[in-house]
Design a protein around this motif. Structure first.
Motif: not given
Length: 154
Positions: A35-50, A52-59
């Motif tokens: 569950l996320v609201g407007p104040s935490t959405l950007l943080f969650v999206v950036r964390t998920v992007a990071q 995914w980027r880490t997983e791609d780099q490991n692969r």
């Protein structure tokens, strides 16, 4: 899917729901819903992007390591083949040099013998290359000595 992000766009409604049901966030988490609201959405999206980027780099790192190992093996084989070619070229050059020397070096060399035959009257329509004839003539050799050499070489 590891989890789903549920965005509640109205921050006061999100806060009121969490205040009303203290276990709401944990219930959602247990069902893999974040569950996320407007104040935490950007943080969650950036964390998920990071993530995914880490997983791609490991692969990619594993793929790079595999490709590097294959390249190293191929390069090792190529270097060994190239060394073998060089060794064979050296052998071929040594054999060529030995055969070429038999033509024009030493008493009774083949070119000198052929030129002596020509000088004795053998008719030929072709001539030996002048440079080889000169090289073959560098050692003085008498006609009588040629006959002696022929009998001792056989």
């Amino acid at each position: 899917i590891d989890f789903v992000v549920m965005f509640v766009p109205i921050e006061p409604a999100y806060m009121l729901a969490l205040a009303h049901d203290h276990g709401l966030w944990q219930k959602a988490w247990d069902q893999n819903v974040l569950l996320v609201g407007p104040s935490t959405l950007l943080f969650v999206v950036r964390t998920v992007a990071q993530l995914w980027r880490t997983e791609d780099q490991n692969r990619n790192a594993q793929a790079i390591a595999d490709r590097g190992a294959r390249l190293y093996d191929k390069l090792t084989d190529f270097v060994n083949d190239l060394k073998g070619i060089g060794d064979n070229l050296d052998k071929a050059k040594a054999t060529y040099d030995a055969a070429y020397k038999k033509l024009y070096e030493g008493k009774g060399n083949a070119i000198r013998q052929a030129e002596m035959l020509r000088s004795l009257g053998v008719k030929s329509t072709k001539r030996m290359p002048g440079q080889l004839v000169e090289m073959a003539r560098n050692e003085p050799l008498e006609l009588a000595a040629v006959a002696d050499d022929d009998s001792s070489e056989e």
